[in-house]
Design an enzyme around this catalytic site. Structure first.
Site, PDB file in Angstrom:
ATOM      1  CE1 TYR A  30      36.452  44.812  41.638  1.00 40.94           C
ATOM      2  CE2 TYR A  30      36.684  42.729  40.449  1.00 40.94           C
ATOM      3  CZ  TYR A  30      37.067  43.707  41.375  1.00 40.94           C
ATOM      4  OH  TYR A  30      38.474  43.670  42.101  1.00 40.94           O
ATOM      5  N   GLY A  75      43.751  39.582  41.186  1.00 40.25           N
ATOM      6  CA  GLY A  75      43.911  39.600  39.517  1.00 40.25           C
ATOM      7  C   GLY A  75      43.868  38.342  38.885  1.00 40.25           C
ATOM      8  CD  GLU A 133      45.639  42.717  48.619  1.00 41.86           C
ATOM      9  OE1 GLU A 133      46.160  43.128  49.794  1.00 41.86           O
ATOM     10  OE2 GLU A 133      45.721  43.073  47.318  1.00 41.86           O
ATOM     11  N   PRO A 134      42.757  37.911  45.941  1.00 37.53           N
ATOM     12  CG  PRO A 134      41.994  35.542  46.253  1.00 37.53           C
ATOM     13  CD  PRO A 134      43.056  36.528  46.625  1.00 37.53           C
ATOM     14  N   GLY A 135      39.718  38.693  44.259  1.00 31.27           N
ATOM     15  CA  GLY A 135      38.562  39.230  44.560  1.00 31.27           C
ATOM     16  C   GLY A 135      37.394  38.761  43.426  1.00 31.27           C
ATOM     17  NE  ARG A 143      33.896  43.680  35.342  1.00 34.58           N
ATOM     18  CZ  ARG A 143      34.196  42.922  34.542  1.00 34.58           C
ATOM     19  NH1 ARG A 143      33.282  42.121  33.851  1.00 34.58           N
ATOM     20  NH2 ARG A 143      35.195  42.824  34.088  1.00 34.58           N
ATOM     21  CE1 TYR A 166      36.657  48.706  33.925  1.00 35.95           C
ATOM     22  CE2 TYR A 166      35.184  47.154  34.744  1.00 35.95           C
ATOM     23  CZ  TYR A 166      35.970  48.209  34.895  1.00 35.95           C
ATOM     24  OH  TYR A 166      36.015  48.602  36.190  1.00 35.95           O
ATOM     25  CB  CYS A 210      17.236  57.025  29.053  1.00 36.68           C
ATOM     26  SG  CYS A 210      15.560  56.743  29.664  1.00 36.68           S
ATOM     27  CD  GLU A 211      24.374  55.713  28.761  1.00 34.07           C
ATOM     28  OE1 GLU A 211      23.915  56.492  29.766  1.00 34.07           O
ATOM     29  OE2 GLU A 211      25.161  55.687  28.424  1.00 34.07           O
TER      30      GLU A 211
END
Ligand code: LLP
Length: 510
Positions: free
Chosen positions: A422, A275, A317-319, A361, A365, A392-393
Site C-alpha cells: 500500500y 488482513g 487473501e493476504p496482501g 499511509r 492512517y 507542499c503541505e
C-alpha cells in the site's frame, strides 16, 4: 470542527512526546522483525542480499523501492505451505506488477484482483485465470465481462445489483462462473476505521445479521447461469489478534449450515480474506503464517463438526503479510532543520526526496514506520527526528517520531522498512512528482532462480558475491521503472492538443 484561526501551538493536532522519550541505545541495530530477511549492515552500510544501498542508489536514483525477492519468495512459500489443501490468493491491491505476479504464481499463489487494471496485470504476468479471484463492491459491466471472457476462477459477489448483472452477462456469454458471496459478519476488527471492513455500517458485502446474506444466497441459487461455490469474509487489515478471524469463521460456518438446512446444499469453499498484520515498528508482534493457519483450520474444523458439515476448502487473501515486509524505500536526505519544541526539546526535520506521493499511509492512517541511516554508521548522539517529504503541505510526513543520529546530513541515505504494501500501490503524482522505481534485489526471480553467472540483470547492475549463506550471487533488476517527466505530461494535451509541441516541455525533459 472549528475553522477559526488561532495562535499556533508547537505541535498542531499531534501531541508532543509526553515524556522525554528514551533513545534506543544503538541506532545501528536492525530489528529483525521489521526488516526483510536479507537486509543487513556490512561495514556500516545497509545491504540488501549483499548489495550496498549506495550502489543501488547510485545506479537507480532515489527515492526507490527495493524488493528483497528471496524474502518475498520465502514468505509466499510459507503461506502456501501453511494453507495446504486450500488456496492463498495474494491481494494484488497491496502491490501489483508483472514481475511480482509471475513470481507469486510460480510459488503457487492465486491472485485477488479487484479492477480491470489489476486483472490485466495478472493476465499479462501469465497467471492462470482459474487462479484469479475478482473482488470489488462496484465492478463495472466491462470488468465483469472481461472476467468472464478471461475465465477468472472465482467472482466474489458484493450486491444484489451485481448478482443480477453477472447472471445476465453469464447467460449472454455462455460462461457459467464460480461465485462466492461476500458476507459481512459483524466483527469489529481492532484496526484503523478506514481499513476495518466487516462491521455493519460500511459499503462491503451482504450483512449476515440482517438476513441480506441469506437472501443473496437464495438469489444466486435462483440464477442457473451462476455456480455458487462458497462464502467469503474479509474483516479488515493489519490485524494481529486472530480472535476476529475466529469469530468470522464461526459465523461463516453458521451460514453454511443454514444454507444446507434451507437449500439442501453444502457449499465446498470458504475464503476468510486477508488482513494479517505485519511488524512496522518495534512493538508490533505478528503471528507466523503457520500459526494463523493452524488457528483458522482448527476453528473451521470444530465449527463444521458441530454443525455436521464436511470441512470446506479454506482460502485466504493476504496482501500486506506477503509483500509488506519484503520492500524498503531508499531516500536521500536533502535538508535537515532543527525545530525547538516546548521544554527545550529539539526535533530534527529531516527532508527526503519523496514523501506522501510514495507513502501516503502516515498521513492517511497515522501509520508508524522504522527508519535508519543507511549509507554509513554514525557515532553521533541519537536525535529526536521526523522524516518529512518534499511536498507542499505539513502533513507530508514519512516517519512521525523516530531517532536518527544527530549528524544526519544532506546526501545521506535513509531506509524505511516494510513499505511493500500500500505504498507504491497508493502512490500519486502529487506536486507532479514521478513515481519511484521498484528494484528487485536477490537471487530469486520468476522463471526460476538465477545463478551467479546467469544473473539476468538489466544493464551494468550492481551484483554481490556469494553471501555468507553461500547461495548464488544476488543481482538487482528494475521491475518497475521510474516515471519520467515526459510520461507525467503525456496525457496533458493542452488546448487543441498543442501542449506536446510547446518548446517548454522539451526544455524540461531534455
Ligand atoms: N481481501 C480483500 C477483500 C480486501 O479488501 C483486502 C484489503 C485484502 C484481501 C488484503 O488485506 P491485507 O492482507 O493486505 O491486509 N490501504 C490500507 C489497506 C486497505 C486494505 C484493503 N483491502 C493500508 O494501507 O493499510
Amino acid at each position: 470542527m472549528s475553522h477559526s484561526a488561532h495562535p499556533a501551538g508547537p505541535s498542531h493536532g499531534y501531541p508532543l512526546p509526553s515524556v522525554e522519550p528514551m533513545a534506543p541505545p544503538d541506532l545501528t541495530v536492525l530489528n529483525r522483525r521489521v526488516w526483510s530477511a536479507n537486509v543487513e549492515r556490512r561495514a556500516g552500510e545497509l545491504t540488501v542480499a549483499g548489495l550496498p544501498v549506495t550502489a543501488l542508489a547510485a545506479e537507480h536514483g532515489t527515492p526507490a523501492f527495493v524488493l528483497d525477492t528471496d524474502d518475498l519468495r520465502g514468505r509466499a512459500g510459507a503461506y502456501v505451505e501453511a494453507f495446504e489443501g486450500g488456496d492463498v490468493y495474494y491481494a494484488g491491491k497491496a502491490f501489483l506488477c508483472t514481475a511480482v505476479a509471475a513470481l507469486l504464481a510460480e510459488e503457487g499463489l492465486g491472485i485477488d484482483v479487484c479492477t480491470a487494471g489489476e486483472l490485466a496485470i495478472a493476465l499479462r504476468a501469465g497467471v492462470d485465470p482459474e487462479r484469479l479471484a475478482l473482488h470489488g463492491n462496484n465492478k463495472s459491466v466491462a470488468e465483469l465481462r472481461l472476467a468472464l471472457e478471461a475465465g477468472v476462477g472465482r467472482i466474489v459477489l458484493d450486491s444484489q445489483v451485481e448478482i443480477d448483472r453477472l447472471a445476465e452477462l453469464a447467460a449472454e456469454t455462455g460462461v457459467r462462473p464460480k461465485v462466492l458471496i461476500r458476507v459481512t459478519v459483524g466483527v469489529e476488527a481492532h484496526t484503523h476505521a478506514f481499513i476495518a471492513t466487516a462491521h455493519e455500517d460500511q459499503k462491503f458485502g451482504f450483512s449476515l445479521a440482517s438476513g441480506q446474506a441469506a437472501d443473496a444466497v437464495a438469489r444466486v441459487l435462483s440464477h442457473s447461469a451462476l455456480r455458487l461455490v462458497g462464502l467469503h469474509s474479509h474483516i479488515g487489515s493489519q490485524i494481529f489478534d486472530t480472535s476476529g478471524f475466529e469469530v468470522a469463521a464461526h459465523r461463516v460456518v453458521g451460514l453454511l449450515a443454514q444454507i444446507r438446512d434451507e437449500h439442501g446444499i453444502e457449499l465446498p469453499e470458504i475464503d476468510l480474506g486477508g488482513g494479517q498484520g505485519i511488524a512496522y515498528v518495534e512493538g508490533d508482534d505478528p503471528q507466523p503464517a503457520a500459526d494463523v493457519a493452524a488457528r483458522l483450520h482448527e476453528i473451521v474444523r470444530r465449527e463444521c463438526a458441530l454443525a455436521g458439515l464436511a470441512v470446506p476448502r479454506l482460502s485466504v487473501e493476504p496482501g500486506r503479510a506477503i509483500i509488506g515486509p519484503s520492500m524498503l524505500t531508499l531516500y536521500e536526505v536533502g535538508t535537515v532543520k532543527p525545530i525547538e519544541l516546548d521544554g527545550g526539546l529539539v526535533r530534527n526535520y529531516v527532508s527526503v526526496d519523496g514523501g506522501m506521493s510514495d507513502n501516503i499511509r502516515t498521513a492517511l492512517y497515522d501509520a508508524d514506520y522504522t527508519v535508519v541511516l543507511a549509507n554509513r554508521l554514525s557515532d553521533a548522539a541519537a536525535q529526536l527526528s521526523r522524516v518529512v517529504g518534499k511536498h507542499c503541505e505539513s502533513g507530508d510526513i514519512v516517519v512521525r517520531d523516530c531517532w536518527l543520529p544527530a549528524d544526519v546530513a544532506p546526501g545521506d541515505l535513509l531506509a524505511v522498512a516494510a513499505t511493500g504494501a500500500y505504498c507504491y500501490a497508493m502512490a500519486s503524482n502529487y506536486n507532479r512528482i514521478p513515481r519511484p522505481p521498484v528494484v528487485a534485489v536477490g537471487t530469486a526471480r520468476a522463471g526460476g532462480t538465477v545463478s551467479a553467472g546467469s544473473a539476468a540483470s538489466a544493464g551494468p547492475t550492481a551484483s554481490a558475491g556469494p553471501t555468507a549463506s553461500a547461495g548464488p550471487a544476488a543481482s538487482a533488476e528494475v521491475i518497475v521503472r521510474r516515471e519520467t517527466l515526459e510520461q507525467l505530461m503525456a496525457n496533458d494535451v493542452g488546448w487543441n492538443g498543442a501542449a506536446q509541441r510547446l518548446p517548454g516541455a522539451a526544455r524540461v525533459v531534455g
